[in-house]
Design a protein around this motif. Structure first.
Motif, mmCIF file in Angstrom:
data_model
loop_
_atom_site.group_PDB
_atom_site.id
_atom_site.type_symbol
_atom_site.label_atom_id
_atom_site.label_comp_id
_atom_site.label_asym_id
_atom_site.label_seq_id
_atom_site.Cartn_x
_atom_site.Cartn_y
_atom_site.Cartn_z
ATOM 1 N N THR A 67 24.643 25.382 -74.274
ATOM 2 C CA THR A 67 23.358 25.971 -74.605
ATOM 3 C C THR A 67 23.583 26.939 -75.762
ATOM 4 N N ALA A 96 14.205 24.132 -76.148
ATOM 5 C CA ALA A 96 13.321 24.966 -75.329
ATOM 6 C C ALA A 96 12.803 26.101 -76.217
ATOM 7 N N TYR A 108 21.197 22.159 -74.751
ATOM 8 C CA TYR A 108 19.972 22.914 -75.056
ATOM 9 C C TYR A 108 20.100 23.718 -76.346
ATOM 10 N N PHE A 129 18.079 26.965 -77.010
ATOM 11 C CA PHE A 129 17.180 27.847 -76.269
ATOM 12 C C PHE A 129 16.706 28.952 -77.205
ATOM 13 N N SER A 150 22.911 31.306 -72.301
ATOM 14 C CA SER A 150 23.569 30.712 -73.470
ATOM 15 C C SER A 150 25.088 30.806 -73.449
#
Length: 312
Positions: free
Chosen positions: A38, A175, A205, A207, A219
């Protein structure tokens, strides 16, 4: 060494190009995202975070630069079939769970839209089974399938948005501030759901958020944006322990702590962009101050950052 899923090379997204009111929303970003990680992207409102996400997924055509997904250029000329294949691999969860769901469609049809487009169900029964499974995966139940978006709370709507993104079995999800419109009590539930899904499905991801404490929680690495540029990029742990760029330091100094005594006495740092005082033609770029810790700086600043870097 982790495998690169996404490579962003000198990405630019300018609006009103060539006019006096040209806006350089994204101005030369270069970074990679690795499979299964992430990457958090933070910065104040208007810094270009959401525009970056939307350009990566091709909701906007890039002004310049490259976005390589699994080695393939996202912004190259593509046929409808190629775009369809790409759209299945990369999905987006939007900021506003109220505006991102069609109020005239039932939840089952909202979630199944991608399933229908990509022909992922052979029958109506299989389609509904996939929808029911997805609802269960995001913490809702199958009775919710026949309701309309207005019958749900903000947190539930965001879960529906997550189910819709998962419906086509993507590899990568952007996201875009997925928790900023939600109550604080619901935010942690949605973030924990995203972490759980990542573990179960091997998702990657990007984010995007401005809540630094939540970004740290979810993260692996964090990129800090300021006025369309990336100013610092490193692991979340290093960024919080050892912020180098003055803008990152100012952002971190603004995070409130649940300690009234500390809050009364602490001093917040304000960022002055004039502190850099770059000369015309000076080579300002992202430089690796320490392994995996990149900062936007001049050659002179690079030497200073290296000297002040605190090694663990």
């Amino acid at each position: 060494m982790a495998e690169k899923l996404l490579e962003i090379k000198n990405l630019k997204q300018h609006f009103n190009v060539g006019r006096p009111n040209e806006v350089k929303a994204v101005d030369g970003l270069t970074f990679d995202i690795y499979k299964g990680e992430t990457l958090g992207l933070v910065g104040e409102s208007g810094c270009g975070k959401s525009t970056t996400g939307r350009t990566i997924i091709r909701l906007y055509d890039a002004t310049d630069g490259e976005v390589l997904f699994d080695g393939e250029n996202v912004h190259g000329k593509k046929s409808r079939a190629e775009l369809k294949k790409f759209n299945r691999k990369m999905q987006m969860i939007f900021q506003d769970p109220y505006a991102s769901l069609n109020p005239r469609m039932k939840v089952a049809d909202i979630i199944a839209e991608g399933i229908d487009i990509h022909g992922l169900a052979k029958s109506k029964e299989e389609r509904m089974k996939i929808v029911y499974d997805l609802l269960e995966t995001v913490g809702l139940n199958k009775e919710h399938a026949n309701r309309y978006p207005h019958e749900f709370s903000g947190g539930q709507r965001q879960r529906i948005g997550i189910a819709r993104a998962l419906a086509v079995d993507p590899e990568f999800i952007i996201a875009d501030e997925p928790i900023s419109a939600l109550d604080v009590s619901i935010q942690a539930q949605v973030v924990n759901l995203l972490k759980k899904l990542q573990k179960e499905k091997g998702l990657t991801y990007l984010f995007i958020a401005h809540d630094l404490s939540m970004v740290k929680y979810i993260s692996d690495r964090i990129g800090v944006m300021y006025f369309g540029k990336l100013v610092e990029l490193t692991t979340s742990e290093k960024l919080y322990k050892n912020p180098l760029h003055p803008y990152t330091q100012s952002l971190l100094s603004a995070i409130p702590l649940p300690d009234p005594e500390y809050e009364r006495s602490r001093k917040r740092k304000t960022y002055d962009p004039n502190v850099h005082d770059y000369k015309d033609g000076e080579d300002v770029q992202m430089r690796e101050v320490a392994p995996g810790h990149f900062v936007l700086c001049s050659e002179k600043e690079f030497v200073q950052y290296q000297a002040q870097y605190k090694h663990d």
